[in-house]
Design a protein around this motif. Structure first.
Motif, PDB file in Angstrom:
ATOM      1  N   TYR A 151      -4.582  14.092   6.497  1.00 54.06           N
ATOM      2  CA  TYR A 151      -3.234  13.860   7.007  1.00 54.06           C
ATOM      3  C   TYR A 151      -2.929  12.369   6.872  1.00 54.06           C
ATOM      4  N   LEU A 152      -1.813  12.085   6.228  1.00 56.06           N
ATOM      5  CA  LEU A 152      -1.457  10.709   5.904  1.00 56.06           C
ATOM      6  C   LEU A 152      -0.111  10.353   6.518  1.00 56.06           C
ATOM      7  N   CYS A 153      -0.026   9.192   7.095  1.00 54.42           N
ATOM      8  CA  CYS A 153       1.284   8.690   7.489  1.00 54.42           C
ATOM      9  C   CYS A 153       1.733   7.643   6.479  1.00 54.42           C
ATOM     10  N   SER A 154       3.008   7.483   6.359  1.00 54.72           N
ATOM     11  CA  SER A 154       3.547   6.456   5.485  1.00 54.72           C
ATOM     12  C   SER A 154       4.760   5.835   6.143  1.00 54.72           C
ATOM     13  N   VAL A 155       5.115   4.647   5.679  1.00 51.30           N
ATOM     14  CA  VAL A 155       6.288   3.960   6.199  1.00 51.30           C
ATOM     15  C   VAL A 155       7.178   3.567   5.042  1.00 51.30           C
ATOM     16  N   GLU A 156       8.445   3.500   5.313  1.00 49.23           N
ATOM     17  CA  GLU A 156       9.414   3.147   4.286  1.00 49.23           C
ATOM     18  C   GLU A 156       9.874   1.709   4.500  1.00 49.23           C
ATOM     19  N   ALA A 157       9.738   0.910   3.430  1.00 48.41           N
ATOM     20  CA  ALA A 157      10.209  -0.464   3.487  1.00 48.41           C
ATOM     21  C   ALA A 157      11.723  -0.487   3.291  1.00 48.41           C
ATOM     22  N   SER A 158      12.300  -1.636   3.486  1.00 51.06           N
ATOM     23  CA  SER A 158      13.751  -1.749   3.385  1.00 51.06           C
ATOM     24  C   SER A 158      14.259  -1.443   1.988  1.00 51.06           C
ATOM     25  N   THR A 159      13.373  -1.555   0.982  1.00 52.34           N
ATOM     26  CA  THR A 159      13.767  -1.293  -0.397  1.00 52.34           C
ATOM     27  C   THR A 159      13.437   0.134  -0.824  1.00 52.34           C
ATOM     28  N   TYR A 160      13.169   1.013   0.128  1.00 48.84           N
ATOM     29  CA  TYR A 160      12.823   2.417  -0.086  1.00 48.84           C
ATOM     30  C   TYR A 160      11.411   2.618  -0.624  1.00 48.84           C
ATOM     31  N   GLU A 161      10.658   1.543  -0.832  1.00 48.30           N
ATOM     32  CA  GLU A 161       9.255   1.708  -1.211  1.00 48.30           C
ATOM     33  C   GLU A 161       8.488   2.292  -0.029  1.00 48.30           C
ATOM     34  N   GLN A 162       7.523   3.123  -0.335  1.00 52.94           N
ATOM     35  CA  GLN A 162       6.796   3.810   0.721  1.00 52.94           C
ATOM     36  C   GLN A 162       5.313   3.444   0.621  1.00 52.94           C
ATOM     37  N   TYR A 163       4.747   3.086   1.775  1.00 52.29           N
ATOM     38  CA  TYR A 163       3.352   2.663   1.837  1.00 52.29           C
ATOM     39  C   TYR A 163       2.584   3.603   2.755  1.00 52.29           C
ATOM     40  N   PRO A 196      -2.971   6.745  -0.831  1.00 53.03           N
ATOM     41  CA  PRO A 196      -2.330   6.340  -2.089  1.00 53.03           C
ATOM     42  C   PRO A 196      -1.746   4.940  -1.977  1.00 53.03           C
ATOM     43  N   ALA A 197      -1.880   4.172  -3.049  1.00 49.85           N
ATOM     44  CA  ALA A 197      -1.336   2.815  -3.098  1.00 49.85           C
ATOM     45  C   ALA A 197      -0.226   2.764  -4.137  1.00 49.85           C
ATOM     46  N   LEU A 198       0.911   2.210  -3.752  1.00 48.27           N
ATOM     47  CA  LEU A 198       2.044   2.100  -4.672  1.00 48.27           C
ATOM     48  C   LEU A 198       1.707   1.133  -5.803  1.00 48.27           C
ATOM     49  N   LEU A 199       1.862   1.628  -7.052  1.00 49.72           N
ATOM     50  CA  LEU A 199       1.574   0.815  -8.238  1.00 49.72           C
ATOM     51  C   LEU A 199       2.837   0.177  -8.790  1.00 49.72           C
ATOM     52  N   ILE A 200       3.793   1.009  -9.075  1.00 46.42           N
ATOM     53  CA  ILE A 200       4.997   0.588  -9.772  1.00 46.42           C
ATOM     54  C   ILE A 200       6.032   1.691  -9.608  1.00 46.42           C
ATOM     55  N   ALA A 201       7.301   1.316  -9.641  1.00 46.96           N
ATOM     56  CA  ALA A 201       8.356   2.315  -9.493  1.00 46.96           C
ATOM     57  C   ALA A 201       9.522   1.941 -10.405  1.00 46.96           C
ATOM     58  N   ILE A 202      10.321   2.943 -10.748  1.00 44.54           N
ATOM     59  CA  ILE A 202      11.451   2.717 -11.637  1.00 44.54           C
ATOM     60  C   ILE A 202      12.656   3.509 -11.158  1.00 44.54           C
ATOM     61  N   ARG A 203      13.816   3.023 -11.477  1.00 42.20           N
ATOM     62  CA  ARG A 203      15.060   3.746 -11.235  1.00 42.20           C
ATOM     63  C   ARG A 203      15.667   4.094 -12.591  1.00 42.20           C
ATOM     64  N   PRO A 204      16.511   5.113 -12.666  1.00 43.94           N
ATOM     65  CA  PRO A 204      16.965   5.628 -13.972  1.00 43.94           C
ATOM     66  C   PRO A 204      17.918   4.731 -14.731  1.00 43.94           C
TER      67      PRO A 204
END
Lengths: 113, 117
Positions: A91-103, B44-52
């Motif tokens: 079970y994983l929690c994540s948070v959303e940054a202001s730029t919609y990136e999720q960690y 999971p670790a965020l690597l990179i992301a893109i928008r269309p």
């Protein structure tokens, strides 16, 4: 990026019991999410936890089974209720940054016997 | 209904090679496409992301190629190293915009990458 911690990191529980998983983030965030990842599988969203409102559950997940609390902007809990072996997952929690990136946090590995 | 299809399921490359992982999506409303790297026992670790609105994005050795008309996107890892051995997940979401609701990610099934010496 945010620093996210989860407690416990792992647990072994008996069927029929409940476990509460804690998620703590080092900065204030509006949106937190809870995911489930079954062994060797992908991630599935359980619910979205927005501070100050009721959690929003995805199809196939219900509040009675997975009650969520979000008392402030840095903390959330997920309870897995009346557990069965099928609930064995990460079970994983994540948070959303202001730029919609999720960690994501490191996860809680649950085994139900 | 699986909205994001990922291939291959597993991949073995030699050190220095360029592994390519592909994803295809169905929902044309998706407008955010991240890639995550996951090591055993870790989140999971965020690597990179893109928008269309762009067709390619590079960050270090990682490149996303995006084909909006084909509804496909891919991850390329340049000069791959044994330390890149991990599971990679693509994902897609619809930006919440003014309606809020959070950036709900739909994940692909994952690709287990092994980089050999």
């Amino acid at each position: 990026s945010a620093v996210i911690s989860q407690k416990p990191s792992r647990d072994i529980c008996q069927r029929g019991t409940s476990l509460t998983i804690q998620c703590q983030v080092d900065s204030q965030v509006t949106m937190m999410f809870w995911y489930r990842q079954q062994p060797g599988q992908s991630l599935t969203l359980i619910a979205t936890a927005n501070q100050g409102s009721e959690a929003t559950y995805e199809s196939g997940f219900v509040i009675d089974k997975f009650p969520i609390s979000r008392p402030n902007l840095t903390f959330s809990t997920l309870t897995v209720s009346n557990m069965s072996p099928e609930d064995s997952s990460i079970y994983l929690c994540s948070v959303e940054a202001s730029t919609y990136e999720q960690y994501f946090g490191p996860g809680t590995r649950l085994t139900v016997t | 209904q699986q909205q994001v299809k990922q291939s291959p399921q597993s991949l073995i490359v030699q050190k220095g090679g360029i592994p390519i992982i592909n994803c295809a999506y169905e929902n044309t409303a998706f407008d955010y496409f991240p890639w995550y790297q996951q090591f055993p026992g870790k989140g999971p670790a965020l690597l990179i992301a893109i928008r269309p609105d762009v067709s390619e994005k590079k960050e270090g050795r990682f490149t996303i190629s995006f084909n909006k008309s084909a509804k496909q996107f891919s991850l390329h890892i340049m000069d791959s190293q044994p330390g890149d051995s991990a599971t990679y997940f693509c994902a897609a979401s619809i930006s919440p915009g003014l309606t809020g609701g959070g950036n709900k990610l739909t994940f692909g099934t994952g690709t287990q990458l092994k980089v050999e010496l």
